[in-house]
Design a protein around this motif. Structure first.
Motif, PDB file in Angstrom:
ATOM      1  N   THR A 157       0.855  -1.220   0.068  1.00  0.00           N
ATOM      2  CA  THR A 157       0.131   0.015  -0.086  1.00  0.00           C
ATOM      3  C   THR A 157       0.824   1.123   0.000  1.00  0.00           C
ATOM      4  O   THR A 157       1.824   1.376   0.953  1.00  0.00           O
ATOM      5  N   GLN A 197       1.539   5.223   0.244  1.00  0.00           N
ATOM      6  CA  GLN A 197       0.839   5.990   0.903  1.00  0.00           C
ATOM      7  C   GLN A 197       1.581   7.740   0.838  1.00  0.00           C
ATOM      8  O   GLN A 197       2.703   7.512   0.729  1.00  0.00           O
ATOM      9  N   GLY A 210      -0.557   9.417   5.625  1.00  0.00           N
ATOM     10  CA  GLY A 210      -0.977   7.892   5.711  1.00  0.00           C
ATOM     11  C   GLY A 210      -2.201   7.716   4.629  1.00  0.00           C
ATOM     12  O   GLY A 210      -2.630   6.651   4.553  1.00  0.00           O
ATOM     13  N   ARG A 211      -2.134   8.877   3.643  1.00  0.00           N
ATOM     14  CA  ARG A 211      -3.467   8.602   2.826  1.00  0.00           C
ATOM     15  C   ARG A 211      -3.128   7.614   1.807  1.00  0.00           C
ATOM     16  O   ARG A 211      -1.892   7.802   1.172  1.00  0.00           O
ATOM     17  N   SER A 212      -3.902   6.557   1.705  1.00  0.00           N
ATOM     18  CA  SER A 212      -3.663   5.322   0.577  1.00  0.00           C
ATOM     19  C   SER A 212      -3.728   6.093  -0.986  1.00  0.00           C
ATOM     20  O   SER A 212      -4.752   6.774  -1.192  1.00  0.00           O
TER      21      SER A 212
END
Length: 186
Positions: free
Chosen positions: A64, A66, A70-72
């Motif tokens: 993942t 980011q 921490g925004r995906s």
């Protein structure tokens, strides 16, 4: 318990940090460059899965990527199988379970399907004994950039394919389904 790795940033000291398998596929610095983000605020979270002998899977890596706070940004799943036949069998099973408008696609020697869904694209590829899935939400796509171009860019980087080789590659279309060349569309 499946091990996870702390997010990898481009400022991490390689002498003290173990090589993160997701950062080896696409570095956070490359993601930042492609998306026009701050490299110091771009990272990747890695989950290493267990082998699955029943289906011939020898390696599973879920990534993942980011951005700030921490925004995906997008996810990438890379699996390796004991043979191209085992990979194709599992890929076909997984492909039959996905929803969305399906289009045949090729990215270099890898072939597969592009799923066009409301709010996101999913690119699912098979390349010999490897499979790769890249899922990109529309909110990640920079203004002025075509969604298909972005998702194939990430796939090229993960598969270590020369972008010049991709420009002329296309898959055999499935009857009734329009083909998409890597780098085409919006």
């Amino acid at each position: 318990m499946v091990p996870t790795f702390a997010p990898t940033t481009p400022t991490a000291d390689p002498a003290t940090e173990p090589l993160d398998p997701c950062a080896a596929l696409i570095t956070p610095a490359d993601v930042a460059g492609v998306l026009g983000l701050d490299p110091a605020k771009t990272s990747v979270r890695t989950i290493r899965g267990l082998p699955a002998p029943a289906v011939g899977r020898t390696e599973k890596i879920d990534c993942t990527y980011q951005g700030e706070k921490g925004r995906s940004l997008f996810t990438l799943r890379a699996y390796t199988y004991e043979s191209p036949e085992a990979a194709r069998k599992q890929w076909e099973l997984n492909a039959s379970l996905e929803d969305g408008e399906k289009r045949d696609i090729a990215v270099g020697p890898a072939t597969g399907l592009l799923y066009v869904r409301r709010g996101e694209l999913l690119l699912s590829l098979i390349d010999g004994p490897r499979t790769l899935a890249v899922q990109v939400p529309d909110r990640t796509v920079p203004k002025g950039r075509a969604r298909e171009n972005l998702i194939t860019d990430f796939a090229q980087r993960a598969l270590k394919i020369d972008p010049e080789a991709v420009a002329t590659t296309s898959a055999e279309p499935t009857p009734g389904v329009p083909a998409v060349q890597a780098g085409a569309g919006s």
